[in-house]
Design a protein around this motif. Structure first.
Motif, PDB file in Angstrom:
ATOM      1  N   TRP A   1    -105.822  89.633 -10.382  1.00  0.00           N
ATOM      2  CA  TRP A   1    -104.862  90.637 -10.845  1.00  0.00           C
ATOM      3  C   TRP A   1    -103.635  90.702  -9.941  1.00  0.00           C
ATOM      4  N   ILE A   2    -103.867  90.460  -8.668  1.00  0.00           N
ATOM      5  CA  ILE A   2    -102.711  90.428  -7.747  1.00  0.00           C
ATOM      6  C   ILE A   2    -101.766  89.299  -8.114  1.00  0.00           C
ATOM      7  N   VAL A   3    -102.346  88.121  -8.395  1.00  0.00           N
ATOM      8  CA  VAL A   3    -101.529  86.955  -8.784  1.00  0.00           C
ATOM      9  C   VAL A   3    -100.741  87.249 -10.055  1.00  0.00           C
ATOM     10  N   ILE A   4    -101.428  87.843 -11.084  1.00  0.00           N
ATOM     11  CA  ILE A   4    -100.770  88.169 -12.351  1.00  0.00           C
ATOM     12  C   ILE A   4     -99.631  89.160 -12.108  1.00  0.00           C
ATOM     13  N   PHE A   5     -99.922  90.182 -11.258  1.00  0.00           N
ATOM     14  CA  PHE A   5     -98.911  91.200 -10.969  1.00  0.00           C
ATOM     15  C   PHE A   5     -97.685  90.583 -10.278  1.00  0.00           C
ATOM     16  N   LEU A   6     -97.967  89.688  -9.311  1.00  0.00           N
ATOM     17  CA  LEU A   6     -96.859  89.030  -8.615  1.00  0.00           C
ATOM     18  C   LEU A   6     -96.048  88.146  -9.557  1.00  0.00           C
ATOM     19  N   LEU A   7     -96.740  87.489 -10.474  1.00  0.00           N
ATOM     20  CA  LEU A   7     -96.037  86.664 -11.459  1.00  0.00           C
ATOM     21  C   LEU A   7     -95.126  87.510 -12.351  1.00  0.00           C
ATOM     22  N   LEU A   8     -95.669  88.686 -12.751  1.00  0.00           N
ATOM     23  CA  LEU A   8     -94.854  89.586 -13.584  1.00  0.00           C
ATOM     24  C   LEU A   8     -93.630  90.071 -12.829  1.00  0.00           C
ATOM     25  N   ILE A   9     -93.820  90.412 -11.551  1.00  0.00           N
ATOM     26  CA  ILE A   9     -92.688  90.853 -10.733  1.00  0.00           C
ATOM     27  C   ILE A   9     -91.654  89.749 -10.633  1.00  0.00           C
ATOM     28  N   ALA A  10     -92.129  88.514 -10.425  1.00  0.00           N
ATOM     29  CA  ALA A  10     -91.221  87.376 -10.291  1.00  0.00           C
ATOM     30  C   ALA A  10     -90.430  87.152 -11.585  1.00  0.00           C
ATOM     31  N   ILE A  11     -91.142  87.271 -12.726  1.00  0.00           N
ATOM     32  CA  ILE A  11     -90.482  87.062 -14.031  1.00  0.00           C
ATOM     33  C   ILE A  11     -89.411  88.128 -14.271  1.00  0.00           C
ATOM     34  N   ILE A  12     -89.778  89.406 -14.011  1.00  0.00           N
ATOM     35  CA  ILE A  12     -88.844  90.522 -14.221  1.00  0.00           C
ATOM     36  C   ILE A  12     -87.630  90.374 -13.312  1.00  0.00           C
TER      37      ILE A  12
END
Length: 308
Positions: free
Chosen positions: A11-22
């Motif tokens: 979930w941390i990886v997914i969250f970081l990916l979302l932050i990066a995309i945004i």
């Protein structure tokens, strides 16, 4: 415990990916916005489109007619048409150049009393307006009095065919009216000089600064009339009205018709002017005897309404 750690890491990886995309999208959006603003700013909008009087006055003038016709040919056509009309009437006693309703209405007037009859049709003038070429004819009624009653119609034609008829007026006199003659030469037409003269006239008004609010009274235009070769007593009111109702370039008027007669030997040029919701008409008269323009008068002046 290991499973929980793996899930937590996932979930941390997914969250970081979302932050990066945004964050990446936000950066690109800013660049897109900047590019859009810069692109709009780089567009050059001509100042003339905003304040140029040429664009402010665009399309305010009425549609002008063509003045390229050979009036010698037009006169020949007019004389041939009136000859054919009279020949047909002599043979049939029918007014076939009128519509059925027009003919019925005219004959009803003629036959209200005994001893009345239509003797002949005479040619008053020929010309052109926004509807096309026309001749104006008088249906001459005779009876046991000395007066001749003239029922007048404008007949539009194409080649040698009458296409429509319009009733104009009724006049009475001791003689039948006739203003166009076969044996009188036209000379200078007047129509070929009209556009250039109108440009001179407009330029004279602009240079005088007597446009719109500065046009105070007709007398101000006496000298302009003289400079243009016009009769000031007959032309100053026309010039005053034209200037008073003009736009910034005196361009809200056009030539919308002309009419030719031999008695008097004039070509009359008809001008229409648009001002807000109003229309104004003027008659510019060309004398074919002197070969020059002599009058600019307010309103429509024509042999149509001469009581003769």
């Amino acid at each position: 415990m290991k499973k929980l750690n793996k899930t937590y890491i996932k979930w941390i990886v997914i969250f970081l990916l979302l932050i990066a995309i945004i964050f990446s999208y936000a950066l690109n959006l800013g660049k897109i916005k900047d590019k859009t603003i810069n692109g709009i700013a780089s567009l050059t909008i001509p100042f003339s489109l905003i304040v140029n009087p040429n664009n402010i006055d665009e399309d305010i003038a009425p549609k002008a007619i063509s003045l390229k016709a050979d009036l010698n040919n037009s006169k020949t056509q007019a004389l041939n048409l009136i000859s054919s009309i009279n020949d047909d009437y002599d043979n049939t006693k029918q007014l076939s150049f009128l519509s059925n309703d027009q003919e019925e209405s005219l004959l009803k007037k003629v036959h209200q009393k005994p001893h009345r009859y239509i003797g002949k049709m005479t040619l008053l003038n020929f010309g052109k307006d926004s509807h096309g070429k026309y001749i104006t004819v008088s249906c001459n009624r005779y009876d046991d009095t000395k007066n001749v009653v003239s029922y007048r119609y404008r007949l539009y034609y194409h080649d040698d065919t009458i296409t429509s008829a319009k009733y104009l007026n009724t006049k009475s006199n001791k003689y039948p009216p006739k203003y166009v003659f076969k044996d009188i030469e036209l000379g200078k037409f007047g129509t070929t000089e009209a556009d250039a003269f109108m440009q001179r006239l407009k330029t004279a008004i602009i240079n005088s600064n007597l446009t719109a609010t500065n046009a105070n009274e007709p007398g101000n235009f006496n000298q302009i009339s003289i400079n243009l070769g016009l009769n000031p007593d007959k032309s100053n009111i026309g010039l005053y009205t034209l200037a008073k109702n003009s736009n910034s370039r005196v361009s809200n008027s056009s030539i919308v018709g002309y009419q030719v007669s031999d008695v008097p030997r004039y070509t009359r040029i008809y001008i229409k002017q648009l001002n807000k919701d109003n229309s104004y008409y003027y008659t510019l008269t060309f004398s074919r005897n002197s070969g020059r323009f002599i009058n600019l008068q307010r309103g429509i002046i024509s042999t149509d309404s001469k009581n003769q």
